[in-house]
Design an enzyme around this catalytic site. Sequence first.
Site, short mmCIF file in Angstrom:
data_model
loop_
_atom_site.label_atom_id
_atom_site.label_comp_id
_atom_site.label_asym_id
_atom_site.label_seq_id
_atom_site.Cartn_x
_atom_site.Cartn_y
_atom_site.Cartn_z
N ALA A 241 0.85 -1.19 0.00
CA ALA A 241 0.00 0.00 0.00
C ALA A 241 0.88 1.24 0.00
O ALA A 241 2.04 1.19 0.46
CB ALA A 241 -0.89 -0.02 1.23
N GLY B 287 0.73 -5.28 0.71
CA GLY B 287 -0.41 -5.40 -0.21
C GLY B 287 -0.04 -6.07 -1.53
O GLY B 287 -0.91 -6.64 -2.19
N GLU C 178 4.18 -4.72 7.43
CA GLU C 178 3.16 -3.93 8.12
C GLU C 178 3.45 -3.66 9.59
O GLU C 178 3.35 -2.52 10.05
CB GLU C 178 1.78 -4.60 7.99
CG GLU C 178 1.13 -4.42 6.62
CD GLU C 178 1.52 -5.49 5.62
OE1 GLU C 178 2.49 -6.24 5.86
OE2 GLU C 178 0.84 -5.58 4.57
N GLU D 142 -0.32 -9.57 -0.81
CA GLU D 142 -1.76 -9.87 -0.68
C GLU D 142 -2.40 -10.01 -2.05
O GLU D 142 -3.26 -10.87 -2.26
CB GLU D 142 -2.43 -8.77 0.15
CG GLU D 142 -1.85 -8.73 1.56
CD GLU D 142 -2.49 -7.66 2.44
OE1 GLU D 142 -2.13 -6.48 2.27
OE2 GLU D 142 -3.32 -8.01 3.29
#
Length: 262
Positions: free
Chosen positions: A67, A112, A135, A115
């Site tokens: 992200a 992300g 994270e 992910e």
Amino acid sequence: MTLTMNTITYEKQGFIGILTINRPKAMNAFNNEVVTEVYVCLESLVKTDIRCLIVTGAGDKAFVAGADIREMQHLNPSEAAAFSRAGNAVMALLEDFPVPIIAAINGYAMGGGCELALSCDIRIASENAVFAFPEVGLGIIPGFGGAQRLARIIGIGNAKELIYTTNRITAQDALRVGLVNAVHPQEQLIDKCMEMAEKIAANAPTAVRVAKDVINKSMGMELHQSYGLEVLPFSACFLTNDRRMAMDAFVEKRPKDAFSGT
Ligand code: CAA
């Protein structure tokens, strides 16, 4: 069909679609715009005739570096919730997408980005790919369903180690723990993914879609609950022209025709 948006591109080669996250200056990081554009693109593809989709990142450094930290820096909790919901919606759309998706992981797959790869059916990495969940080192947790998918794919112990330590792992380590299916030199990555996509696309389209659906549904069930899950979908395949043609060809000892998708 080709599609160019601000942060993504889409092109089609035969029955294969290629979706590229295109923000190379920011290592293809997921900001709100990328999340929205990927969602819009995927929704527009649900009803096309593609038989396999490849997802990759632009450039030779990053698949997706997670992200966008510059954008997240200013989020309040309710904006963070909206971002997480939107990201989760994209990941669910990928996971439930009617045809198989191959992640062509051409570099950094962080947070992300991992992910995103985990929401695809098959992950193929280039030798220079690096995987990590940074994270907790940023004071947050994976927000796009990554913790849940990671544990299911590489086992809970390996998933906890990666998430708690934020360790970076190489493509070869990712192969060893089952995070990726194969590793290739970077210059061969897209060709190898295309080869696999073409193999998938050459099989009976309805059967491939039904197989994906049954595999995905069974993952949410206890084994004994999933017994018989395939009876209806299996029988539905018997309605298709492709099934009849392929079985007739076998019995008559002649080559199959190309599958029509009917
Ligand atoms: N967000 C915003 N910008 C990013 C970014 C990110 N996740 N990753 C890289 N960039 C930007 C850098 O800021 C830099 O921009 P400038 O040139 O304008 O300074 C540019 O991309 C190139 O990056 P680097 O100079 O850092 O390149 P590098 O080769 O030295 O390092 C890297 C590459 C290891 C991927 C490093 O950029 C990095 O660690 N990025 C952050 C990775 C990260 O922590 N991602 C997880 C985010 S949290 C998350 O994803 C939450 C979730 O679950 C949804």
